[in-house]
Write an enzyme that holds these catalytic residues in place. Sequence first.
Site, PDB file in Angstrom:
ATOM      1  N   ASN A  61       0.655  -1.276  -0.110  1.00 19.20           N
ATOM      2  CA  ASN A  61      -0.007   0.109   0.118  1.00 19.20           C
ATOM      3  C   ASN A  61       1.137   1.043  -0.074  1.00 19.20           C
ATOM      4  O   ASN A  61       1.493   1.593   1.043  1.00 19.20           O
ATOM      5  CB  ASN A  61      -1.060   0.155   1.386  1.00 19.20           C
ATOM      6  CG  ASN A  61      -1.815   1.269   1.339  1.00 19.20           C
ATOM      7  OD1 ASN A  61      -1.768   2.103   0.634  1.00 19.20           O
ATOM      8  ND2 ASN A  61      -2.294   1.236   2.591  1.00 19.20           N
ATOM      9  N   LYS A  95      -0.102   4.157  -0.351  1.00 22.49           N
ATOM     10  CA  LYS A  95      -0.589   5.405   0.129  1.00 22.49           C
ATOM     11  C   LYS A  95      -0.619   6.573  -0.633  1.00 22.49           C
ATOM     12  O   LYS A  95      -0.580   6.388  -1.923  1.00 22.49           O
ATOM     13  CB  LYS A  95      -0.343   5.600   1.722  1.00 22.49           C
ATOM     14  CG  LYS A  95      -0.331   4.376   2.530  1.00 22.49           C
ATOM     15  CD  LYS A  95      -0.304   4.823   4.008  1.00 22.49           C
ATOM     16  CE  LYS A  95      -0.246   3.349   4.673  1.00 22.49           C
ATOM     17  NZ  LYS A  95      -0.137   3.452   6.102  1.00 22.49           N
ATOM     18  N   HIS A 139      -9.733   1.220   5.056  1.00 23.37           N
ATOM     19  CA  HIS A 139      -8.479   1.564   5.659  1.00 23.37           C
ATOM     20  C   HIS A 139      -8.577   2.313   6.939  1.00 23.37           C
ATOM     21  O   HIS A 139      -9.376   3.281   6.747  1.00 23.37           O
ATOM     22  CB  HIS A 139      -7.386   1.819   4.795  1.00 23.37           C
ATOM     23  CG  HIS A 139      -6.011   1.868   5.104  1.00 23.37           C
ATOM     24  ND1 HIS A 139      -5.572   2.969   6.224  1.00 23.37           N
ATOM     25  CD2 HIS A 139      -4.975   1.126   5.155  1.00 23.37           C
ATOM     26  CE1 HIS A 139      -4.455   2.610   6.559  1.00 23.37           C
ATOM     27  NE2 HIS A 139      -3.979   1.632   5.924  1.00 23.37           N
ATOM     28  N   GLU A 149      -7.198   4.882   7.832  1.00 19.00           N
ATOM     29  CA  GLU A 149      -7.047   6.168   7.359  1.00 19.00           C
ATOM     30  C   GLU A 149      -8.206   6.916   6.872  1.00 19.00           C
ATOM     31  O   GLU A 149      -8.516   7.940   6.913  1.00 19.00           O
ATOM     32  CB  GLU A 149      -5.621   6.520   6.531  1.00 19.00           C
ATOM     33  CG  GLU A 149      -4.418   6.051   7.185  1.00 19.00           C
ATOM     34  CD  GLU A 149      -3.297   5.610   6.792  1.00 19.00           C
ATOM     35  OE1 GLU A 149      -3.295   5.786   5.248  1.00 19.00           O
ATOM     36  OE2 GLU A 149      -2.253   5.051   7.150  1.00 19.00           O
ATOM     37  N   GLU A 175      -5.134  -4.553  10.797  1.00 15.66           N
ATOM     38  CA  GLU A 175      -4.020  -3.484  10.960  1.00 15.66           C
ATOM     39  C   GLU A 175      -4.605  -2.793  12.317  1.00 15.66           C
ATOM     40  O   GLU A 175      -5.415  -1.974  12.243  1.00 15.66           O
ATOM     41  CB  GLU A 175      -4.184  -2.510   9.790  1.00 15.66           C
ATOM     42  CG  GLU A 175      -3.953  -3.350   8.549  1.00 15.66           C
ATOM     43  CD  GLU A 175      -3.501  -1.957   7.423  1.00 15.66           C
ATOM     44  OE1 GLU A 175      -2.105  -2.340   6.940  1.00 15.66           O
ATOM     45  OE2 GLU A 175      -4.069  -1.288   6.941  1.00 15.66           O
ATOM     46  N   GLY A 193       2.624   2.874  10.852  1.00 13.32           N
ATOM     47  CA  GLY A 193       3.183   3.982  10.539  1.00 13.32           C
ATOM     48  C   GLY A 193       4.016   4.316  11.959  1.00 13.32           C
ATOM     49  O   GLY A 193       4.707   5.254  12.064  1.00 13.32           O
ATOM     50  N   SER A 236       3.492  -1.540  10.389  1.00 11.05           N
ATOM     51  CA  SER A 236       5.047  -1.562  10.783  1.00 11.05           C
ATOM     52  C   SER A 236       5.602  -3.148  10.476  1.00 11.05           C
ATOM     53  O   SER A 236       6.474  -3.556  11.321  1.00 11.05           O
ATOM     54  CB  SER A 236       5.349  -1.283  12.292  1.00 11.05           C
ATOM     55  OG  SER A 236       4.666   0.003  12.296  1.00 11.05           O
TER      56      SER A 236
HETATM   57  P1  13P Z   1       2.980   0.729   7.823  1.00 11.26           P
HETATM   58  O1  13P Z   1       3.538  -0.468   7.272  1.00 11.26           O
HETATM   59  O2  13P Z   1       3.819   1.953   7.474  1.00 11.26           O
HETATM   60  O3  13P Z   1       2.768   0.756   9.093  1.00 11.26           O
HETATM   61  O4  13P Z   1       1.712   0.785   7.303  1.00 11.26           O
HETATM   62  C1  13P Z   1       0.709  -0.410   7.345  1.00 11.26           C
HETATM   63  C2  13P Z   1      -0.478   0.073   6.579  1.00 11.26           C
HETATM   64  O5  13P Z   1      -1.430   1.003   6.723  1.00 11.26           O
HETATM   65  C3  13P Z   1      -0.878  -0.676   5.324  1.00 11.26           C
HETATM   66  O6  13P Z   1      -2.182  -0.450   4.701  1.00 11.26           O
END
Ligand code: 13P
Length: 248
Positions: A9, A11, A95, A97, A167, A173, A211
């Site tokens: 992803n 993003k 997601h 976010e 997640e 992150g 992560s």
């Molecule tokens: P990170 O791997 O940066 O923690 O992000 C995970 C994520 O949100 C994947 O969709």
Amino acid sequence: MSHKIVAANWKMNGSLDLVKELTGEIKAQLAKLDNGVKVVIIPPALYLRDVHREIGSGFELGVQNVSQWEDGAVTGELSAAMAADVGASYVLIGHSERRQLFGETDEVVSEKVAKALAHGLSPLVCVGETLDERDAGHAVDVVCGQVEKALAGIGPDDWKNIVVAYEPVWAIGTGKTATAEDAQRMHREIRDLLARLGAPADTVPLLYGGSVKPDNAAELFAQPDIDGGLIGGASLKADDFVRICQSA
Ligand code: 13P
């Protein structure tokens, strides 16, 4: 032979230059990988065609979101039909976010799941608890509630196209990963729930995200109910992403 799925992803990151560089490196390095892992690249939708052109066959592509509406006067949105039209086979839905920054409710998530399925896309349904919810002892209830609501409307033939990604919000992150045991425990809860919902639960891929890095991927992927990973930050570094795919 691995049946794992590793999804990148990206993003809202990247540029045409990065697409060229990253895709070229991933393609070159993963061409030699023969562990059977399915690699899904989920770039910003604007670059999907460029990734497609650059990466060629052997990879699956996805988008990070689709509209819950079919088409028409919905300025700024992208439809599931369009995503399928340009070569996506997966779509991230719900997601954290999107839930946090765009107010996506469980109801919207379930509408998007239905829309994705209607257009032949595999919804990669994201669920996860916040730190407050975990500290209050509600993690399992929150996560299972999200799964149940997201998948409430699907038909018996749809299960083969569903992927769930756990997640934990506090692990995204932040560099804080769930321990392999904690992640496994939640994946088991999700799989048990899927069975109760009538799914062929053992065949629904359950990915862990939050992560995931080259140095923790192998331990996570070794858990019996972790069928792969959804990778954010580390998917933007070709070497790290390739090492994660090698661990699968
Ligand atoms: P990170 O791997 O940066 O923690 O992000 C995970 C994520 O949100 C994947 O969709």
